[in-house]
Write a protein that holds these residues in place. Structure first.
Motif, PDB file in Angstrom:
ATOM      1  N   SER A  84      -3.076  -1.968   5.697  1.00  0.00           N
ATOM      2  CA  SER A  84      -2.142  -1.644   4.615  1.00  0.00           C
ATOM      3  C   SER A  84      -2.174  -2.682   3.504  1.00  0.00           C
ATOM      4  O   SER A  84      -1.430  -2.581   2.535  1.00  0.00           O
ATOM      5  CB  SER A  84      -0.726  -1.506   5.162  1.00  0.00           C
ATOM      6  N   SER A  85      -3.029  -3.707   3.636  1.00  0.00           N
ATOM      7  CA  SER A  85      -3.177  -4.688   2.558  1.00  0.00           C
ATOM      8  C   SER A  85      -4.632  -5.152   2.482  1.00  0.00           C
ATOM      9  O   SER A  85      -5.333  -5.209   3.496  1.00  0.00           O
ATOM     10  CB  SER A  85      -2.254  -5.892   2.766  1.00  0.00           C
TER      11      SER A  85
ATOM     12  N   TYR B 129      -2.759   8.114   5.112  1.00  0.00           N
ATOM     13  CA  TYR B 129      -2.533   7.819   6.524  1.00  0.00           C
ATOM     14  C   TYR B 129      -3.858   7.736   7.257  1.00  0.00           C
ATOM     15  O   TYR B 129      -4.848   8.346   6.860  1.00  0.00           O
ATOM     16  CB  TYR B 129      -1.631   8.890   7.146  1.00  0.00           C
ATOM     17  N   ARG B 130      -3.859   6.989   8.354  1.00  0.00           N
ATOM     18  CA  ARG B 130      -5.070   6.833   9.164  1.00  0.00           C
ATOM     19  C   ARG B 130      -5.553   8.207   9.624  1.00  0.00           C
ATOM     20  O   ARG B 130      -4.774   9.025  10.085  1.00  0.00           O
ATOM     21  CB  ARG B 130      -4.796   5.935  10.362  1.00  0.00           C
ATOM     22  N   GLY B 131      -6.848   8.487   9.451  1.00  0.00           N
ATOM     23  CA  GLY B 131      -7.430   9.752   9.856  1.00  0.00           C
ATOM     24  C   GLY B 131      -7.244  10.875   8.843  1.00  0.00           C
ATOM     25  O   GLY B 131      -7.767  11.965   9.033  1.00  0.00           O
TER      26      GLY B 131
ATOM     27  N   ASN C 248       4.321  -0.035   5.682  1.00  0.00           N
ATOM     28  CA  ASN C 248       4.503   1.279   6.273  1.00  0.00           C
ATOM     29  C   ASN C 248       3.214   1.706   6.973  1.00  0.00           C
ATOM     30  O   ASN C 248       2.312   0.907   7.175  1.00  0.00           O
ATOM     31  CB  ASN C 248       4.971   2.272   5.204  1.00  0.00           C
ATOM     32  N   ASP C 249       3.111   2.960   7.313  1.00  0.00           N
ATOM     33  CA  ASP C 249       1.955   3.443   8.079  1.00  0.00           C
ATOM     34  C   ASP C 249       0.764   3.850   7.222  1.00  0.00           C
ATOM     35  O   ASP C 249      -0.238   4.322   7.755  1.00  0.00           O
ATOM     36  CB  ASP C 249       2.372   4.656   8.931  1.00  0.00           C
ATOM     37  N   THR C 250       0.863   3.704   5.906  1.00  0.00           N
ATOM     38  CA  THR C 250      -0.264   4.099   5.062  1.00  0.00           C
ATOM     39  C   THR C 250      -1.359   3.040   5.100  1.00  0.00           C
ATOM     40  O   THR C 250      -1.101   1.861   5.300  1.00  0.00           O
ATOM     41  CB  THR C 250       0.178   4.333   3.605  1.00  0.00           C
TER      42      THR C 250
END
Length: 171
Positions: A32-33, A56-58, A1-3
């Motif tokens: 993400s990994s 999440y990014r940022g 996902n986006d995390t």
């Protein structure tokens, strides 16, 4: 996902220098990994405690995931798949007869080694499983007949002694 994983902290006695390992990538390298190599120096069970900061990014706020897992005693032995079986069996071995079923030996193997999926006895009730030591690439072979005549083959007799002791303690 986006995390994204912002940081990982691992605690394990005897594995990491200073008993812990922290991985905190720069913003540009977030992913993400994350892979952290783990090399237990001895064949002992190890409690591994992991904390990961994920968001999440940022983002300025992260969720902390905490996980505790026990690495089994013989985690540094990788199973050799049946299509990759070694043609060389170590010359040194120990043979003995157990007054147990092969299924109990299989249960011990599943508990004592780090396996992707649980082992099962052969269709005839016997067992043959090969491992490779991840420290020095030496082979380890365990064979059991349906009547539980067990053979452990390895050129490392200290390892064989540890295996016999662990199996005896389990049974």
């Amino acid at each position: 996902n986006d995390t994204m994983i912002r940081a990982v902290i691992g605690f394990a006695e005897g594995i990491f220098a200073g008993e812990s390992h922290v991985y905190h990538p720069k913003e540009a390298n977030l992913s993400s990994s994350i892979r952290v190599p783990i090399f237990p120096p001895k064949d002992i069970p190890v409690d591994l405690h992991i904390k990961a900061l994920v968001g999440y990014r940022g983002s300025q706020h992260y969720h902390v995931f905490e996980l505790t897992r026990q690495l089994p005693r013989f985690a540094m032995y990788s199973i050799v798949k049946s299509d990759q079986k070694q043609t060389v069996t170590p010359d040194s071995h120990v043979k003995f007869v157990l007054q147990e079923r092969v299924a109990r030996v299989v249960m011990w193997l599943n508990q004592s080694f780090l396996l992707v999926e649980d082992l099962k006895a052969d269709d005839d009730g016997g067992l043959e499983v090969s491992f490779t030591c991840l420290r020095n690439k030496t082979p380890l072979v365990l064979r059991a007949t349906p009547s539980c005549h067990l053979t452990i083959s390895s050129d490392n007799m200290d390892l064989v002694a540890d295996l016999v002791q662990s199996l005896a303690t389990y049974l």
